[in-house]
Write an enzyme that holds these catalytic residues in place. Structure first.
Site, PDB file in Angstrom:
ATOM      1  N   LYS A 160      30.751   1.534 -45.398  1.00 44.10           N
ATOM      2  CA  LYS A 160      30.967   2.767 -44.628  1.00 44.10           C
ATOM      3  C   LYS A 160      30.937   2.369 -43.158  1.00 44.10           C
ATOM      4  O   LYS A 160      29.929   2.510 -42.459  1.00 44.10           O
ATOM      5  CB  LYS A 160      29.880   3.790 -44.985  1.00 44.10           C
TER       6      LYS A 160
HETATM    7  N1  PMP Z   1      35.141   8.289 -49.305  1.00 48.29           N
HETATM    8  C1  PMP Z   1      35.016   8.293 -47.961  1.00 48.29           C
HETATM    9  C2  PMP Z   1      36.057   7.631 -47.152  1.00 48.29           C
HETATM   10  C3  PMP Z   1      33.928   8.942 -47.357  1.00 48.29           C
HETATM   11  O1  PMP Z   1      33.806   8.968 -46.025  1.00 48.29           O
HETATM   12  C4  PMP Z   1      32.964   9.593 -48.168  1.00 48.29           C
HETATM   13  C5  PMP Z   1      31.811  10.311 -47.530  1.00 48.29           C
HETATM   14  N2  PMP Z   1      30.719   9.454 -47.346  1.00 48.29           N
HETATM   15  C6  PMP Z   1      33.122   9.540 -49.557  1.00 48.29           C
HETATM   16  C7  PMP Z   1      34.233   8.886 -50.098  1.00 48.29           C
HETATM   17  C8  PMP Z   1      32.128  10.165 -50.475  1.00 48.29           C
HETATM   18  O2  PMP Z   1      30.920   9.397 -50.477  1.00 48.29           O
HETATM   19  P1  PMP Z   1      29.521  10.091 -50.717  1.00 48.29           P
HETATM   20  O3  PMP Z   1      29.637  10.867 -51.974  1.00 48.29           O
HETATM   21  O4  PMP Z   1      28.571   8.943 -50.826  1.00 48.29           O
HETATM   22  O5  PMP Z   1      29.234  10.942 -49.544  1.00 48.29           O
END
Ligand code: PMP
Length: 314
Positions: A160
């Site tokens: 991330k």
């Molecule tokens: N894909 C991307 C590109 C994101 O930014 C997010 C948000 N964090 C997600 C998927 C979903 O991840 P999560 O469920 O861990 O928030």
């Protein structure tokens, strides 16, 4: 919801301070080159319990460790310490609302030079009242973006990583400026990857499909929660594989998952209605269980949440 940032207590490199006293300089590496990584964690205020439940803390911090490793950074705390700091920070702010927590680690040198090695890092955490990301009741008008999801050979999407969000922002703004609510990005080879800040699920013939982790997706914490709910509570077959664009149009249901977005269905994709356009039965059931789980109302998933104020024994 506009937030008065001057009222926030934040954490930065070992100390708690007022938001306004924790600034970064103009030349900060993480700002100039996008060399940082972060998490987005949700907390749910449950008035009957007078409690703020923090969701999937361990999973988020384990992912932050991997993101930091990709960027050659070392977190200054263990996962357990990060969990304690998060609880401490939330208590100090004392919110009695849903919250969004943003831990981040970024290259803090104030100099010129693109690189990852040998650059000092700074760790910070901010908690603020949560502002609604989407109206989940209506569903989203989605489109397939002309922007492709960054490939792992360019910059790993399973991290991330701050700079990688330019990819998401290009897709999201293109979608919104063209009259849609959300973008669906395909990978470089044309398979469905994910939304701008959400993973994606399809329901077809009673099975649940989602791109597997090698499809250039962020391995979402909410994605994993959905898979648990669908398999354990609904007894569904979960198929993780590459998904073609045409399968989006053929699906009975399509929905997105993300910490900020929650679970929200697509009412149409590229102008083609998904099902009858309304929330489908599978997504509805998963959402109902998810909404209960995040508020401590689903015995099977009590391990997903951490109480902030009472710290009841596990
Ligand atoms: N894909 C991307 C590109 C994101 O930014 C997010 C948000 N964090 C997600 C998927 C979903 O991840 P999560 O469920 O861990 O928030």
């Amino acid at each position: 919801m506009s937030v008065d940032l001057s009222k926030l207590t934040v954490y930065r490199d070992g100390t708690f301070s007022n938001y306004n006293d924790a600034k970064v300089g103009l030349l900060t590496h993480g700002l100039q080159y996008g060399t940082g990584c972060f998490e987005g964690i949700r907390g749910f205020w449950v008035p009957e319990d007078r409690e703020l439940y923090l969701l999937l803390l361990r999973e988020h911090y384990e992912r932050l460790f991997n993101s930091a490793k990709i960027l050659l950074m070392e977190l200054p705390h263990s996962v357990d310490e990060l969990i304690e700091i998060t609880i401490d920070l939330c208590r100090r702010n004392g919110f009695e609302t849903d919250v969004y927590i943003r831990p981040c680690i970024f290259k803090s040198a104030e100099d010129i030079g693109v690189r990852l090695h040998g650059v000092p890092a700074s760790f910070a955490m901010i908690v603020l009242p949560f502002a609604k990301y989407f109206d989940a009741t209506v569903g989203l008008k989605a489109c397939v973006s002309s922007w492709r999801r960054a490939d792992d050979t360019m910059a790993p999407p399973r991290g991330k990583i701050t700079g990688l969000y330019v990819n998401s922002a290009l897709a999201k703004s293109e979608a919104v400026l063209n009259g849609y609510d959300e973008a669906i990005m395909l990978s470089h080879d044309g398979h469905v990857a994910e939304g701008s800040a959400e993973n994606i699920f399809l329901v077809r013939h009673g099975a649940l499909y989602t791109p597997d982790p090698s499809q250039n997706v962020l391995e979402g914490c909410t994605r994993r929660a959905v898979i648990h709910i669908a398999s354990e509570m609904l007894g569904m077959k979960i198929i993780e594989r590459s998904i073609d664009r045409g399968e989006l149009y053929a699906a009975d249901e399509v929905f997105f998952s993300g910490s900020a977005a929650g679970l929200v269905h697509a009412s149409s994709i590229d102008g083609r209605r998904v099902g009858d356009g309304s929330l489908g039965p599978v997504a509805r059931k998963i959402m109902e269980i998810y909404e209960r789980a995040v508020r401590g109302r689903e015995p099977r998933y009590l391990g997903w949440i951490t109480p902030t104020y009472a710290r009841r024994p596990a």
